[in-house]
Design a protein around this motif. Sequence first.
Motif, PDB file in Angstrom:
ATOM      1  N   ILE A  38     -42.902 -11.400 -12.672  1.00  0.00           N
ATOM      2  CA  ILE A  38     -43.806 -12.466 -13.119  1.00  0.00           C
ATOM      3  C   ILE A  38     -44.530 -13.093 -11.925  1.00  0.00           C
ATOM      4  O   ILE A  38     -45.720 -13.424 -11.996  1.00  0.00           O
ATOM      5  CB  ILE A  38     -43.016 -13.522 -13.912  1.00  0.00           C
ATOM      6  CG1 ILE A  38     -42.526 -12.920 -15.243  1.00  0.00           C
ATOM      7  CG2 ILE A  38     -43.859 -14.763 -14.169  1.00  0.00           C
ATOM      8  CD1 ILE A  38     -41.589 -13.820 -16.014  1.00  0.00           C
ATOM      9  N   GLY A  87     -37.141  -5.138 -15.305  1.00  0.00           N
ATOM     10  CA  GLY A  87     -36.530  -6.428 -15.588  1.00  0.00           C
ATOM     11  C   GLY A  87     -36.475  -6.720 -17.076  1.00  0.00           C
ATOM     12  O   GLY A  87     -35.456  -7.197 -17.591  1.00  0.00           O
ATOM     13  N   LEU A  88     -37.562  -6.438 -17.789  1.00  0.00           N
ATOM     14  CA  LEU A  88     -37.578  -6.659 -19.239  1.00  0.00           C
ATOM     15  C   LEU A  88     -36.511  -5.805 -19.929  1.00  0.00           C
ATOM     16  O   LEU A  88     -35.804  -6.295 -20.827  1.00  0.00           O
ATOM     17  CB  LEU A  88     -38.965  -6.334 -19.795  1.00  0.00           C
ATOM     18  CG  LEU A  88     -40.059  -7.371 -19.541  1.00  0.00           C
ATOM     19  CD1 LEU A  88     -41.422  -6.809 -19.938  1.00  0.00           C
ATOM     20  CD2 LEU A  88     -39.767  -8.655 -20.316  1.00  0.00           C
ATOM     21  N   SER A 128     -35.097 -14.136  -6.483  1.00  0.00           N
ATOM     22  CA  SER A 128     -36.113 -13.257  -7.059  1.00  0.00           C
ATOM     23  C   SER A 128     -37.302 -13.117  -6.127  1.00  0.00           C
ATOM     24  O   SER A 128     -37.876 -12.024  -5.988  1.00  0.00           O
ATOM     25  CB  SER A 128     -36.571 -13.805  -8.413  1.00  0.00           C
ATOM     26  OG  SER A 128     -35.497 -13.892  -9.322  1.00  0.00           O
ATOM     27  N   LEU A 159     -37.224  -9.461 -13.481  1.00  0.00           N
ATOM     28  CA  LEU A 159     -38.181 -10.092 -14.399  1.00  0.00           C
ATOM     29  C   LEU A 159     -38.916 -11.237 -13.713  1.00  0.00           C
ATOM     30  O   LEU A 159     -40.156 -11.322 -13.773  1.00  0.00           O
ATOM     31  CB  LEU A 159     -37.443 -10.597 -15.636  1.00  0.00           C
ATOM     32  CG  LEU A 159     -38.295 -11.330 -16.682  1.00  0.00           C
ATOM     33  CD1 LEU A 159     -39.391 -10.420 -17.217  1.00  0.00           C
ATOM     34  CD2 LEU A 159     -37.417 -11.847 -17.809  1.00  0.00           C
ATOM     35  N   VAL A 207     -32.985  -7.329 -19.157  1.00  0.00           N
ATOM     36  CA  VAL A 207     -32.761  -8.628 -19.805  1.00  0.00           C
ATOM     37  C   VAL A 207     -32.551  -8.461 -21.304  1.00  0.00           C
ATOM     38  O   VAL A 207     -31.658  -9.069 -21.902  1.00  0.00           O
ATOM     39  CB  VAL A 207     -33.940  -9.577 -19.506  1.00  0.00           C
ATOM     40  CG1 VAL A 207     -33.890 -10.807 -20.397  1.00  0.00           C
ATOM     41  CG2 VAL A 207     -33.916 -10.005 -18.038  1.00  0.00           C
ATOM     42  N   GLY A 238     -31.443  -7.846 -13.800  1.00  0.00           N
ATOM     43  CA  GLY A 238     -32.577  -7.928 -14.713  1.00  0.00           C
ATOM     44  C   GLY A 238     -33.367  -9.214 -14.572  1.00  0.00           C
ATOM     45  O   GLY A 238     -34.605  -9.187 -14.547  1.00  0.00           O
ATOM     46  N   TRP A 239     -32.686 -10.339 -14.471  1.00  0.00           N
ATOM     47  CA  TRP A 239     -33.399 -11.610 -14.349  1.00  0.00           C
ATOM     48  C   TRP A 239     -34.161 -11.706 -13.032  1.00  0.00           C
ATOM     49  O   TRP A 239     -35.265 -12.259 -12.977  1.00  0.00           O
ATOM     50  CB  TRP A 239     -32.431 -12.775 -14.494  1.00  0.00           C
ATOM     51  CG  TRP A 239     -32.127 -13.081 -15.922  1.00  0.00           C
ATOM     52  CD1 TRP A 239     -30.995 -12.764 -16.623  1.00  0.00           C
ATOM     53  CD2 TRP A 239     -32.993 -13.743 -16.851  1.00  0.00           C
ATOM     54  NE1 TRP A 239     -31.102 -13.179 -17.923  1.00  0.00           N
ATOM     55  CE2 TRP A 239     -32.316 -13.792 -18.097  1.00  0.00           C
ATOM     56  CE3 TRP A 239     -34.268 -14.302 -16.754  1.00  0.00           C
ATOM     57  CZ2 TRP A 239     -32.877 -14.377 -19.229  1.00  0.00           C
ATOM     58  CZ3 TRP A 239     -34.831 -14.889 -17.880  1.00  0.00           C
ATOM     59  CH2 TRP A 239     -34.144 -14.925 -19.096  1.00  0.00           C
ATOM     60  N   THR A 289     -41.327  -3.477 -11.025  1.00  0.00           N
ATOM     61  CA  THR A 289     -40.296  -4.482 -11.255  1.00  0.00           C
ATOM     62  C   THR A 289     -40.279  -5.062 -12.661  1.00  0.00           C
ATOM     63  O   THR A 289     -39.215  -5.203 -13.266  1.00  0.00           O
ATOM     64  CB  THR A 289     -40.461  -5.628 -10.248  1.00  0.00           C
ATOM     65  OG1 THR A 289     -41.788  -6.181 -10.361  1.00  0.00           O
ATOM     66  CG2 THR A 289     -40.276  -5.126  -8.822  1.00  0.00           C
ATOM     67  N   LEU A 290     -41.448  -5.403 -13.206  1.00  0.00           N
ATOM     68  CA  LEU A 290     -41.483  -6.125 -14.480  1.00  0.00           C
ATOM     69  C   LEU A 290     -40.917  -5.310 -15.647  1.00  0.00           C
ATOM     70  O   LEU A 290     -40.074  -5.833 -16.410  1.00  0.00           O
ATOM     71  CB  LEU A 290     -42.908  -6.589 -14.778  1.00  0.00           C
ATOM     72  CG  LEU A 290     -43.066  -7.538 -15.970  1.00  0.00           C
ATOM     73  CD1 LEU A 290     -42.234  -8.801 -15.773  1.00  0.00           C
ATOM     74  CD2 LEU A 290     -44.540  -7.898 -16.166  1.00  0.00           C
ATOM     75  N   SER A 294     -27.988 -14.800 -19.845  1.00  0.00           N
ATOM     76  CA  SER A 294     -28.816 -15.565 -18.919  1.00  0.00           C
ATOM     77  C   SER A 294     -27.988 -16.699 -18.344  1.00  0.00           C
ATOM     78  O   SER A 294     -26.937 -17.060 -18.911  1.00  0.00           O
ATOM     79  CB  SER A 294     -30.055 -16.132 -19.634  1.00  0.00           C
ATOM     80  OG  SER A 294     -29.684 -17.114 -20.589  1.00  0.00           O
TER      81      SER A 294
END
Length: 302
Positions: A193, A51-52, A77, A189, A55, A185-186, A47-48, A61
């Motif tokens: 996290i 997402g990066l 999320s 991300l 974004v 993406g958000w 996922t991370l 955003s």
Amino acid sequence: MTAAHSSSPSLNALTTAVAPVIWGSTYLVTTELLPPDRPFTAALLRTLPAGLLLVVWCRRSPAWGDWLGWWRLLVLSALNIGVFQALLFVAAYRLPGGVAAVVGAVGPLVVMGLVWGMDHRRPPGMALAAGALGVLGMAALLLSPGAHWDGVGVAAALVGTVCMAAGTFWSRRWRSDLPVLAFTGWQLLAGGIMLAPVAWLTDPPLPALTAAQVAGYVYLSLAGALLAYALWFRGIARLPSVAVSSLGLLSPVTAVLLGWAWLGQAMTGVALAGMLVVLGSILAVQWAMSRPGASVSELSKQ
């Protein structure tokens, strides 16, 4: 939102269906390519990075002063990414062969219950009956001779399915003004996290990765997260949430077929009948929700 609904329902459904088909391959990739016993690391690496990438690519955003929008984004999320992906890989490691995906048949019924309870609208009778048939098909696949499963794995798959179904429902109600790719993406991300400390504290460190293991993680991130979730959230914006959730049943069908084709897992007559019932339930839900008036009030909430 006129443009969001300009494509035909059939084309939107076919496009959205690509996502659960990709997700159905998660179980094969996990058991055959990834290092063992690292479910949260797998969820994080899926996922991370995706997402990066999204974004940075989109550079959009929610407004920084929109606290309600950010709070909703964090809840989505957690439901769609953080909790769901963590439990997905717990189930995938404990239930090789895709049995975990079969539990996803309860997803459409969860969404129908939310539609009924939150919107005070009873889903079409055909959709309810088709959802029940999907559960029966799930049971036939899950309980067929030779199916291997354990309680923890099934519980993880069930809770993950409920979270994803709730995320599908609330993603439609809380649809932001962000483009689909930025919205995806958000979520990826933020969900990544959330997974980072869990993976750090729970899983052992990764060993030196082979080329096949690297390829497995790259596939899970680019296809299984970036592409699949973008198509999924696009479908949520264009189709009734019950119809979208029913397409998730393609995940167990794909997992079972891959296990049969690549791993030589036997498919009994009971399992085959269950799979046909699941496919029939998907088509019935799509037909029921495409009828005039079936989704008007849901679309009006956009």
